[in-house]
Design a protein around this motif. Structure first.
Motif, PDB file in Angstrom:
ATOM      1  N   ALA A  25     -29.885   5.716 -26.644  1.00  0.00           N
ATOM      2  CA  ALA A  25     -29.469   5.719 -28.251  1.00  0.00           C
ATOM      3  C   ALA A  25     -31.284   5.965 -28.761  1.00  0.00           C
ATOM      4  CB  ALA A  25     -28.827   4.180 -28.395  1.00  0.00           C
ATOM      5  N   THR A  26     -30.346   6.944 -29.877  1.00  0.00           N
ATOM      6  CA  THR A  26     -32.139   7.105 -30.969  1.00  0.00           C
ATOM      7  C   THR A  26     -31.871   6.886 -32.133  1.00  0.00           C
ATOM      8  OG1 THR A  26     -33.700   7.909 -30.812  1.00  0.00           O
ATOM      9  CG2 THR A  26     -31.616   9.879 -30.865  1.00  0.00           C
ATOM     10  N   HIS A  27     -32.659   7.265 -33.046  1.00  0.00           N
ATOM     11  CA  HIS A  27     -32.695   7.509 -34.419  1.00  0.00           C
ATOM     12  C   HIS A  27     -33.742   7.695 -35.028  1.00  0.00           C
ATOM     13  CE1 HIS A  27     -32.123   4.802 -38.710  1.00  0.00           C
ATOM     14  NE2 HIS A  27     -31.240   5.943 -38.836  1.00  0.00           N
ATOM     15  N   LEU A  28     -33.168   9.023 -35.360  1.00  0.00           N
ATOM     16  CA  LEU A  28     -34.659   9.796 -35.903  1.00  0.00           C
ATOM     17  C   LEU A  28     -35.351   8.950 -37.564  1.00  0.00           C
ATOM     18  CD1 LEU A  28     -33.494  13.621 -34.583  1.00  0.00           C
ATOM     19  CD2 LEU A  28     -34.844  11.705 -33.515  1.00  0.00           C
TER      20      LEU A  28
ATOM     21  N   GLY B  36     -26.615   9.010 -32.300  1.00  0.00           N
ATOM     22  CA  GLY B  36     -27.460   7.989 -32.799  1.00  0.00           C
ATOM     23  C   GLY B  36     -26.915   8.353 -34.571  1.00  0.00           C
ATOM     24  N   ASP B  37     -27.956   7.751 -34.902  1.00  0.00           N
ATOM     25  CA  ASP B  37     -27.868   8.714 -36.490  1.00  0.00           C
ATOM     26  C   ASP B  37     -29.195   9.684 -36.506  1.00  0.00           C
ATOM     27  OD1 ASP B  37     -28.935   9.115 -39.362  1.00  0.00           O
ATOM     28  OD2 ASP B  37     -28.584   7.005 -39.798  1.00  0.00           O
ATOM     29  N   LEU B  38     -28.964  10.586 -36.410  1.00  0.00           N
ATOM     30  CA  LEU B  38     -30.205  11.739 -36.234  1.00  0.00           C
ATOM     31  C   LEU B  38     -30.935  12.647 -37.387  1.00  0.00           C
ATOM     32  CD1 LEU B  38     -28.731  13.462 -32.902  1.00  0.00           C
ATOM     33  CD2 LEU B  38     -29.886  11.432 -32.995  1.00  0.00           C
ATOM     34  N   ASN B  39     -30.348  12.203 -38.623  1.00  0.00           N
ATOM     35  CA  ASN B  39     -30.923  12.282 -39.342  1.00  0.00           C
ATOM     36  C   ASN B  39     -30.913  14.172 -40.224  1.00  0.00           C
ATOM     37  OD1 ASN B  39     -30.502  10.094 -41.612  1.00  0.00           O
ATOM     38  ND2 ASN B  39     -32.140   9.049 -40.425  1.00  0.00           N
TER      39      ASN B  39
END
Length: 623
Positions: free
Chosen positions: A513-516, A548-551
């Protein structure tokens, strides 16, 4: 003496009501006025600070019109706003109601300062009682709750506050004295107490619950140390010791605690800060502070106390805005609580000779409150995590990836029930923008509250600061976990990659899980490359789900870094799958990737306004 007790009670209840309004006002400024960083940081800061600057006129108003009419009117507005916020208007109405309540609260505080020359008792009782109540509510504020529980507790609280203000305003002390130092510390004390020392959500985070090494329980766990923090704070206020020792011990403890918080050492941070804050407040509790005790026929001493209270709250506002602006402007913000602690320590250290407080009836109440906190909060509320899905290794895994914006919807309301509805039925949940006691959002342990609603254990990984980051919730047992901070590459907000290994009944699944966080105006290519490399290394040949939210959009270079690493776009069959903003989706920036051999079906982005993003849901079939 009776008047002093009434003032202490009124101040304690008023602090509780004002904190409730602040817990709506702070996230409303960020989510409604600021729209989560869409508004320039400078404009957001000016808007927030403007209300505190406007309140600088309150002491003059109190002096001209009188303490009683101004104080009663302001208290009435504050009480009405508090109840209206519980009714849940949401949107622009919520923002302006919270602003009106904040301004009324600041005016009431100036009137209270004109009346009360020794406020430490009321401040301490209000801060400690608020912390205990916040913990007993599971860190989900009473002001956000409707229904029987919300109203049955909110209405008596507000009525008790109004009654105490009325009774205290009808009697004046015979010999008012100064007390500016104690009132000046009101604002910094509110900040330090709610950001570090007396923040119940931080107690669980500090204990390691939900870390990669210690997956969280199905409901929030309030560790034993939380009760100790309340007791240490009260001990600092009430404990008698030689003045020279107190002048050194308490300021040093307070500053040391703030420094430890800035460096991520949460357990010693909140214990030291709690004791140091209580002790520093006690050092200012002097009847000879800043003036000779005696009559105040022209009201100047009262006006000076009022100005000190409002200036102290302006310090609170400046520190809070400075802390948040770091996530837009990109400077380290760990110095903010340290600076507030240094200010409190200097005011306490340089004060006149300390007049140690005696132990009247309110003090015995504080001690009882502290003992109750120790017994009630010092117990883990252990509820076993839900059992893994029965029947051996599953053939499919239901996955949801969701940027929850700390639980605040498009309308600016905290509605964790609405978020939980979007997560029910999932086996693995990847959350972005999760907080565990972020004062800017009201101090909730969002991930633990969601885990409790869903009956799922969780793993949390900090990103921007120790209590804000990403999380994985799952119905399967967690075997191992690891988190890696990502290089900023010019981005103002920190980011990380969280890897956990799940036991699927005899086989393992790796989840990342990540959020760039992209630099302003750029694609997060470098961070995407780091996450892709971390995920490949962490999976080590096992089946992998990353999301996740990878923008980043599907045609952008950052997106290509994941496919270049051999991962498969699990949402490809449903493209375009727009997820942001939730009320008018235009951008495809929330994604899920899987390793080759895994297939995805039932891909959806259900429409909801429980956050400013839409969730992404899918079913992954295992080989």
């Amino acid at each position: 003496m009776r008047h002093r007790h009434l003032c202490t009670l009124a101040l304690a209840l008023g602090v509780t009501v004002l904190l409730d309004v602040l817990r709506v006002w702070l996230p409303s400024v960020i989510t409604l006025f600021g729209r989560a960083a869409e508004t320039p940081a400078e404009l957001l800061g000016a808007f927030a600070l403007g209300w505190f600057v406007l309140a600088l006129a309150a002491p003059g108003l109190v002096r001209r019109l009188g303490v009683r009419p101004v104080g009663l009117a302001a208290a009435g507005v504050l009480a009405v706003v508090r109840l209206l916020l519980t009714a849940g208007p949401g949107g622009t109405a919520q923002l302006w109601l919270a602003c009106a309540g904040l301004l009324a609260g600041l005016v009431w505080l100036a009137a209270a300062a004109a009346l009360v020359d020794r406020p430490v008792a009321g401040l301490a009782l209000g801060l400690a009682g608020n912390a205990v109540g916040h913990a007993l509510l599971g860190t989900e504020d009473l002001v956000w709750r409707g229904g029987v529980l919300g109203w049955s507790l909110s209405v008596p609280l507000v009525l008790a506050f109004l009654a105490a203000v009325w009774l205290s305003a009808t009697r004046r002390p015979a010999t008012p004295s100064a007390g500016r130092r104690a009132w000046l510390l009101c604002g910094p004390a509110l900040l330090l107490a709610n950001q570090i020392a007396l923040a119940p959500a931080l107690w669980s985070a500090a204990a390691g619950a939900g870390s990669p090494d210690f997956p969280g329980l199905a409901r929030p766990a309030v560790p034993v140390l939380g009760g100790y923090a309340v007791l240490l704070f009260l001990a600092g206020v009430l404990l008698r010791m030689p003045t020279r020792l107190a002048r050194v011990l308490w300021p040093v403890a307070l500053v040391a605690g703030a420094v430890l918080f800035a460096t991520g050492r949460l357990v010693p941070a909140y214990l030291l800060t709690a004791a140091g804050l209580g002790g520093c407040l006690a050092l200012t509790d002097s009847a000879t502070d800043d003036a000779v005790a005696g009559a105040d026929p022209d009201g100047r001493a009262a006006a000076r106390r009022g100005r000190a209270a409002v200036v102290g709250m302006l310090v609170f506002a400046v520190a809070t805005v400075a802390y948040y602006a770091a996530y837009d402007l990109g400077y380290p913000n760990g110095w903010v609580p340290v600076a507030a602690a240094v200010l409190v320590a200097l005011v306490a250290f340089t004060g006149p000779p300390w007049s140690a407080p005696t132990l009247p009836d309110p003090a015995r109440t504080w001690l009882l409150l502290g003992l109750t906190a120790s017994a009630g909060l010092g117990t883990h509320l252990h509820v076993p995590p839900s059992d893994p899905r029965p029947g051996g290794p599953p053939g499919t895994v239901r996955v949801t990836a969701y940027n929850i914006r700390m639980g605040f919807g498009i309308d600016g309301r905290l509605d964790l029930d609405a978020v939980a509805r979007q997560l029910r039925g999932a086996d693995v949940v990847l959350l972005s923008e999760v907080d565990r006691g972020w004062w800017l959002n009201g101090g909730h342990d969002t991930v633990a509250l969601l885990a409790g609603r869903l009956g799922m254990p969780y793993v949390f990984a900090p990103a921007a600061d120790p209590v804000w980051g990403d999380a994985v919730l799952t119905r399967f047992p967690v075997r191992t976990g690891r988190t890696r901070p990502l290089t900023a590459h010019g981005a103002p907000t920190g980011a990380q990659a969280l890897g956990v290994t799940l036991d699927l009944g005899g086989r393992e699944l790796a989840v990342v899980a990540t959020h760039l966080q992209p630099p302003p105006g750029r694609d997060p290519v470098e961070q995407a490359r780091e996450v892709a490399a971390f995920a490949s290394e962490y999976a080590a040949g096992r089946p992998l789900v990353l999301g996740g939210d990878l923008n980043t959009e599907p045609d952008d270079p950052a997106f290509a870094e994941f496919t270049r690493a051999g991962l498969v776009d699990a949402l490809a069959a449903a493209r375009p799958l727009r997820t942001s903003p939730a009320d008018d989706p235009r951008a495809q920036i929330d994604h899920v990737f899987v390793s080759p051999g895994l297939t995805a079906a039932e891909v959806r982005a259900p429409r909801t306004e429980a956050s400013d993003h839409l969730p992404v849901t899918l079913t992954v079939t295992l080989p």
